[in-house]
Design a protein around this motif. Structure first.
Motif, PDB file in Angstrom:
ATOM      1  N   MET A 106       0.466  -1.061  -0.225  1.00  7.83           N
ATOM      2  CA  MET A 106       0.522  -0.534  -0.055  1.00  7.83           C
ATOM      3  C   MET A 106       0.732   1.252   0.281  1.00  7.83           C
ATOM      4  O   MET A 106       2.094   1.692   0.230  1.00  7.83           O
ATOM      5  CB  MET A 106      -0.724  -0.277   1.867  1.00  7.83           C
ATOM      6  CG  MET A 106      -1.957   1.233   0.755  1.00  7.83           C
ATOM      7  SD  MET A 106      -3.583   1.074   2.822  1.00  7.83           S
ATOM      8  CE  MET A 106      -3.628  -0.358   2.764  1.00  7.83           C
ATOM      9  N   PHE A 143       1.946   5.015   0.446  1.00  7.93           N
ATOM     10  CA  PHE A 143       2.533   6.139   1.523  1.00  7.93           C
ATOM     11  C   PHE A 143       0.951   7.242   1.064  1.00  7.93           C
ATOM     12  O   PHE A 143       0.703   7.847   1.937  1.00  7.93           O
ATOM     13  CB  PHE A 143       3.697   6.802   1.465  1.00  7.93           C
ATOM     14  CG  PHE A 143       3.685   8.115   3.073  1.00  7.93           C
ATOM     15  CD1 PHE A 143       3.910   7.894   4.001  1.00  7.93           C
ATOM     16  CD2 PHE A 143       3.369   8.868   2.484  1.00  7.93           C
ATOM     17  CE1 PHE A 143       3.876   8.483   4.653  1.00  7.93           C
ATOM     18  CE2 PHE A 143       3.857  10.354   3.259  1.00  7.93           C
ATOM     19  CZ  PHE A 143       3.903   9.608   4.237  1.00  7.93           C
ATOM     20  N   LYS A 197      -2.196   6.108   0.082  1.00  9.50           N
ATOM     21  CA  LYS A 197      -2.971   5.536   0.446  1.00  9.50           C
ATOM     22  C   LYS A 197      -3.623   5.663   1.724  1.00  9.50           C
ATOM     23  O   LYS A 197      -4.196   6.328   2.515  1.00  9.50           O
ATOM     24  CB  LYS A 197      -3.684   4.292  -0.990  1.00  9.50           C
ATOM     25  CG  LYS A 197      -4.174   4.303  -1.807  1.00  9.50           C
ATOM     26  CD  LYS A 197      -4.090   2.864  -1.888  1.00  9.50           C
ATOM     27  CE  LYS A 197      -4.626   2.954  -3.964  1.00  9.50           C
ATOM     28  NZ  LYS A 197      -4.819   1.746  -4.080  1.00  9.50           N
ATOM     29  N   GLN A 198      -2.175   5.413   2.443  1.00 13.29           N
ATOM     30  CA  GLN A 198      -2.203   5.283   4.159  1.00 13.29           C
ATOM     31  C   GLN A 198      -2.461   6.956   4.801  1.00 13.29           C
ATOM     32  O   GLN A 198      -2.982   6.940   5.834  1.00 13.29           O
ATOM     33  CB  GLN A 198      -0.584   5.064   4.903  1.00 13.29           C
ATOM     34  CG  GLN A 198      -1.064   3.653   4.301  1.00 13.29           C
ATOM     35  CD  GLN A 198       0.671   2.962   4.933  1.00 13.29           C
ATOM     36  OE1 GLN A 198       1.042   3.822   5.373  1.00 13.29           O
ATOM     37  NE2 GLN A 198       1.022   1.722   5.252  1.00 13.29           N
ATOM     38  N   LYS A 199      -2.254   7.510   4.528  1.00 14.09           N
ATOM     39  CA  LYS A 199      -2.739   9.105   4.601  1.00 14.09           C
ATOM     40  C   LYS A 199      -3.227   9.372   4.364  1.00 14.09           C
ATOM     41  O   LYS A 199      -4.351  10.398   5.021  1.00 14.09           O
ATOM     42  CB  LYS A 199      -1.257  10.304   3.757  1.00 14.09           C
ATOM     43  CG  LYS A 199      -1.596  11.943   4.123  1.00 14.09           C
ATOM     44  CD  LYS A 199      -0.206  12.504   3.749  1.00 14.09           C
ATOM     45  CE  LYS A 199      -0.417  14.124   4.256  1.00 14.09           C
ATOM     46  NZ  LYS A 199       0.912  14.918   3.353  1.00 14.09           N
ATOM     47  N   ARG A 254      -5.741   6.975   4.258  1.00 16.26           N
ATOM     48  CA  ARG A 254      -7.179   6.994   5.110  1.00 16.26           C
ATOM     49  C   ARG A 254      -7.128   7.206   6.299  1.00 16.26           C
ATOM     50  O   ARG A 254      -7.836   7.189   7.410  1.00 16.26           O
ATOM     51  CB  ARG A 254      -6.565   5.423   5.121  1.00 16.26           C
ATOM     52  CG  ARG A 254      -6.765   4.587   3.889  1.00 16.26           C
ATOM     53  CD  ARG A 254      -6.642   3.323   4.065  1.00 16.26           C
ATOM     54  NE  ARG A 254      -7.504   2.234   2.706  1.00 16.26           N
ATOM     55  CZ  ARG A 254      -6.693   1.238   2.077  1.00 16.26           C
ATOM     56  NH1 ARG A 254      -6.156   0.336   3.143  1.00 16.26           N
ATOM     57  NH2 ARG A 254      -6.913   0.467   1.428  1.00 16.26           N
ATOM     58  N   LEU A 255      -5.551   7.764   6.476  1.00 17.03           N
ATOM     59  CA  LEU A 255      -5.809   8.395   8.337  1.00 17.03           C
ATOM     60  C   LEU A 255      -6.426   9.364   8.131  1.00 17.03           C
ATOM     61  O   LEU A 255      -6.921  10.069   9.560  1.00 17.03           O
ATOM     62  CB  LEU A 255      -3.934   8.909   8.724  1.00 17.03           C
ATOM     63  CG  LEU A 255      -3.712   8.299  10.247  1.00 17.03           C
ATOM     64  CD1 LEU A 255      -4.278   7.914  11.265  1.00 17.03           C
ATOM     65  CD2 LEU A 255      -2.221   9.551  10.307  1.00 17.03           C
TER      66      LEU A 255
END
Length: 174
Positions: free
Chosen positions: A1, A3, A5-7, A9-10
């Motif tokens: 995944m 970075f 997409k993680q950001k 989602r966060l």
């Protein structure tokens, strides 16, 4: 995944969390001040904080809890009983606190609202200060900080230690 997409989602999770919390928590203002509400239940957050700070910082070495057998207690009882008869004649004192020539008396009545009364002993003639009377309920506000603030604003000469060391004992204020 990645970075990115993680950001994303966060950020979305943070927004959802803030929205959920905000839907349960609110500030309201009533006649006595501000209250925090959680799911509609009022909480006196400001009063609780004031009470904790006062309890942590006060110095009560020169403040005395007066007992029923003591003369100061009897004087307070007589003054309150005679203040506004016939309703005051059956006053039930919950607590008496003393500092120097001052008394702070917490009292309940059968037909009157509960009260906190300041008595001063000037030149050996004790008297109730008419402007130094809190009467009524404070719920859902925390009673001690509200009553302390009220009395200190009404009677500037009252010793701060006496007010700060007052902890309500009656059911009406707890």
């Amino acid at each position: 995944m990645s970075f990115k997409k993680q950001k994303t989602r966060l950020i979305v999770l943070s927004i959802i969390l803030i929205a959920v919390v905000a839907s349960h928590i609110n500030w309201i203002e009533d006649d006595l001040g501000y209250l925090l509400t959680i799911d509609g239940k009022p909480i006196d957050l400001i009063g609780n904080i004031k009470n904790k700070v006062t309890t942590a910082t006060r110095n009560c070495e020169s403040v005395v809890r007066v007992l029923p057998a003591q003369q100061k207690y009897q004087i307070a009882q007589t003054l309150i009983n005679d203040y506004s008869p016939p309703d005051s004649s059956q006053a039930q004192i919950a607590s008496v606190w003393s500092k120097d020539s001052w008394l702070l008396v917490e009292v309940e009545f059968k037909k009157l609202l509960p009260a906190v009364v300041l008595i001063q002993n000037a030149n050996s003639a004790p008297f109730i200060l008419a402007e130094g009377i809190w009467s009524g309920y404070t719920n859902p506000h925390k009673s001690a900080p509200f009553i302390r603030d009220y009395l200190s604003n009404q009677v500037e000469a009252v010793p701060a230690q006496l007010l700060n060391c007052f902890d309500p004992q009656s059911k009406s204020f707890n």
